[in-house]
Design an enzyme around this catalytic site. Structure first.
Site, mmCIF file in Angstrom:
data_model
loop_
_atom_site.group_PDB
_atom_site.id
_atom_site.type_symbol
_atom_site.label_atom_id
_atom_site.label_comp_id
_atom_site.label_asym_id
_atom_site.label_seq_id
_atom_site.Cartn_x
_atom_site.Cartn_y
_atom_site.Cartn_z
ATOM 1 N N GLU A 151 -53.119 8.060 -75.241
ATOM 2 C CA GLU A 151 -51.921 8.790 -74.806
ATOM 3 C C GLU A 151 -50.826 8.655 -75.865
ATOM 4 O OE1 GLU A 151 -48.943 7.221 -73.962
ATOM 5 O OE2 GLU A 151 -49.623 5.147 -74.129
ATOM 6 N N LEU A 153 -47.333 9.431 -74.982
ATOM 7 C CA LEU A 153 -46.259 9.808 -74.077
ATOM 8 C C LEU A 153 -45.003 8.998 -74.366
ATOM 9 C CD1 LEU A 153 -48.309 9.856 -70.741
ATOM 10 C CD2 LEU A 153 -47.923 11.744 -72.339
ATOM 11 N N LYS A 211 -54.157 5.876 -82.506
ATOM 12 C CA LYS A 211 -53.069 5.481 -81.604
ATOM 13 C C LYS A 211 -52.263 4.330 -82.201
ATOM 14 C CE LYS A 211 -50.653 4.575 -77.866
ATOM 15 N NZ LYS A 211 -49.542 5.409 -77.415
ATOM 16 N N ASN A 215 -48.218 4.484 -83.738
ATOM 17 C CA ASN A 215 -47.130 3.641 -83.245
ATOM 18 C C ASN A 215 -46.604 2.713 -84.329
ATOM 19 O OD1 ASN A 215 -47.087 4.788 -80.751
ATOM 20 N ND2 ASN A 215 -48.059 3.102 -79.673
ATOM 21 N N CYS A 267 -44.869 -0.021 -75.820
ATOM 22 C CA CYS A 267 -45.881 0.313 -76.831
ATOM 23 C C CYS A 267 -45.667 -0.369 -78.175
ATOM 24 C CB CYS A 267 -45.931 1.831 -77.022
ATOM 25 S SG CYS A 267 -46.516 2.731 -75.585
#
Length: 438
Positions: A151, A153, A211, A215, A267
Site C-alpha cells: 500500500e 496510502l 515499498k 518510504n 511508516c
C-alpha cells in the site's frame, strides 16, 4: 469478486472499504472483538477523512461487512489480503512478522479452490516466500498463489490515494499459477482503468522492496531539507525559498521538501529501520538510510531546545502550549510523532505543558504523562509563556493572533511547521522562531 481482508486497522479498513466501493464483496476480519463490535455499530475506530461515509454506504449496500470469525469469508474468497501490523521488533528493529505468519497459518487451513493470497502489509524482502512455505506446509494440496501488493496510502488522504493512485505495484512470481494470479489482481483493480492508473507487475521480491525503497527515499528527502534548514539558519538564508528553488527542478520535485521537526508516523520510522536491518543482514548496508534514521531521531529530541532559545531563558517554571500532537494533520495517529519527544523533554526541563489537538488527544493522553489536555487552541495558549506549533492543522493557520497574544503571559511563538510569516508575527509583536528562516 469476493475479498477477505485479514486485519481491520488503518490499511485493512481503508483498502476493504475502497474495494467494496469498486463493487467487490468484502469481509474485513479482525481478532479484536471490541473493534468488530464498534465497526458493526457504525463506529470507525480511526480518524480518516471520508472513511465513515464510505464505510456506511458500502455496509448499507451489502458489499462490506465485518467479522471476528473469518472462516467462511476465507473459504469462499477469490483473494485473501493480509493487512496486519508489522511493527518494529523490540531489540533489533527488524519487522515483527508474527501476525503475518499467524494469518498465513489461518488461511492455509481454510482456502478452497484457487485463491490468491495477497500481502498488503509492509513486509521485508522474502516474506512472500515465507507465507508460501507456511501455506504449503499446512495444506500441501492447496491451490493458491502468493502475491505482494504493497500500500502507498497517506494518512489523511488515503481514500484518494487508493482510488487515484500513482501506481499499483503487484508482485507475482513466474510459476504455474502466475497467469491466474495476474487475472485476479487485474480484475480487482479494473475500476482504476478509467483513471489510467498503471498496474506495475514485477516479481514478488521486487514488489516488497519497492515499498521500503519508496518510504526510505521520501524520509531521506525530508531529512535533507531539515539539514538544509539548519544551514539556512546559520548563514541567514530562507529554507522555504531554497525548497522552492530546488523543488521547481522536475528531477527533484517540490513534495516532501517542507522543513520541520522530523518525520514520524506509522511508516517512515519503522520502515527505514527495517530496511537498514535487512540490508545489514544481506551484507549490503544502506549508509544513506542509516544516517537518515540517526539525523531524524536527533532532530526530534532537539526541538525542545528551540523553545528555550526563543525564550532566551530556561523553561524551568514556565508554561508551554503545544498546538498539535499527531505526527501530521487529518489523522489521530500518534505513532512516532515529534510531540512524543518534545513534550517529555520540556517537562524534564521543568516546564508545565498544556496541549490541544483536534483529533489526537485521546491517543496522546495514553502516551504523554504530565501533559494537560485542553479543549481548544485558545484554552491551550491561556497563560502560556511560549506556544509551539507542532502539527500543521488547518485551524492553527487561521488563529486570531491578537486574541492569542492577549491570552499569553508573553508573546513567544515557536513555529515548527513554518505556517506563519516572520514579518507578520514581528509586526504583531510576537517573538517568533520558525525553521530554517535565517
Amino acid at each position: 469478486m469476493r475479498v477477505a481482508m485479514i486485519g481491520s486497522g488503518y490499511v485493512g479498513l481503508v483498502s476493504g472499504a475502497c474495494f467494496a466501493d469498486f463493487g467487490h464483496t468484502v469481509v474485513c476480519i479482525d481478532k479484536d472483538p471490541s473493534k468488530i463490535e464498534r465497526l458493526n455499530r457504525g463506529e470507525i475506530p480511526i480518524f480518516e477523512p471520508g472513511l465513515d461515509d464510505l464505510v456506511e454506504t458500502n455496509v448499507r449496500d451489502g458489499r462490506l461487512s465485518f467479522s471476528q470469525d473469518g472462516a467462511e469469508a476465507i473459504r469462499t474468497a477469490d483473494a485473501v489480503f493480509i493487512a496486519v501490523g508489522t511493527p518494529s521488533r523490540r531489540g533489533d528493529g527488524h519487522a515483527d512478522l508474527s501476525y503475518v505468519h499467524a494469518a498465513a497459518e489461518e488461511i492455509a487451513g481454510l482456502i478452497q479452490g484457487f485463491t490468491v493470497v495477497v500481502t498488503k502489509s509492509t513486509v521485508p524482502v522474502g516474506t512472500g516466500d515465507e507465507v508460501e512455505a507456511i501455506i504449503r506446509r499446512v495444506n500441501p494440496d492447496a491451490d493458491f498463489a502468493v502475491v505482494s501488493n504493497p500500500e502507498f496510502l497517506r494518512e489523511g488522504a488515503a481514500i484518494g490515494d487508493f482510488k487515484r493512485p500513482d501506481r499499483v505495484v503487484i508482485g507475482v512470481n513466474e510459476d504455474a499459477a502466475a497467469e491466474r494470479a495476474r487475472t485476479v489482481m487485474s480484475e480487482l483493480y479494473r475500476p482504476l482503468n478509467l483513471n489510467e492508473s498503471p498496474l506495475l507487475f514485477v516479481n514478488r521480491r521486487t514488489s516488497e522492496l519497492i515499498k521500503y525503497a519508496a518510504n526510505a527515499f521520501l524520509a531521506m528527502k525530508i531529512t535533507f531539507i531539515n539539514e538544509m534548514a539548519d544551514l539556512c539558519e546559520a548563514v541567514g538564508a530562507d529554507v522555504q525559498q531554497v525548497a522552492r528553488g530546488i523543488g521547481l527542478d522536475k528531477r527533484i520535485g517540490a513534495k516532501f521538501l517542507h522543513a520541520g521537526p522530523g518525520y514520524g508516523g506509522s511508516c517512515f520510522p519503522k520502515d527505514t529501520i527495517a530496511l537498514v536491518r535487512t540490508a545489514q543482514q544481506y551484507g549490503a548496508p544502506t549508509r544513506l538510510i542509516e544516517a537518515t534514521v540517526a539525523v531524524n531521531d536527533a532532530r526530534k529530541q532537539a526541538m525542545a531546545g528551540r523553545v528555550e532559545k526563543t525564550l532566551g531563558a530556561s523553561v524551568q517554571g514556565k508554561t508551554v502550549a503545544l498546538l498539535g500532537l499527531t505526527f501530521k494533520p487529518n489523522t489521530d495517529d500518534m505513532r512516532d510523532a515529534p510531540s512524543l519527544d518534545i513534550a517529555p523533554a520540556l517537562i524534564a526541563a521543568g516546564a508545565r505543558v498544556q496541549a490541544f489537538d483536534p483529533e489526537g488527544m485521546h491517543e496522546a493522553a495514553k502516551l504523554l504523562d504530565g501533559v494537560e489536555m485542553k479543549d481548544s487552541a485558545y484554552d491551550a495558549v491561556q497563560g502560556a509563556d511560549a506556544v509551539v506549533i507542532v502539527t500543521e492543522w488547518d485551524q492553527f493557520r487561521a488563529l486570531d493572533l491578537d486574541r492569542v497574544k492577549l491570552l499569553m503571559n508573553q508573546p513567544v511563538l515557536v513555529d515548527l511547521r513554518n505556517i506563519y510569516r516572520p514579518e507578520d508575527m514581528q509586526r504583531r509583536g510576537f517573538r517568533y522562531s520558525g525553521i530554517g528562516r535565517g
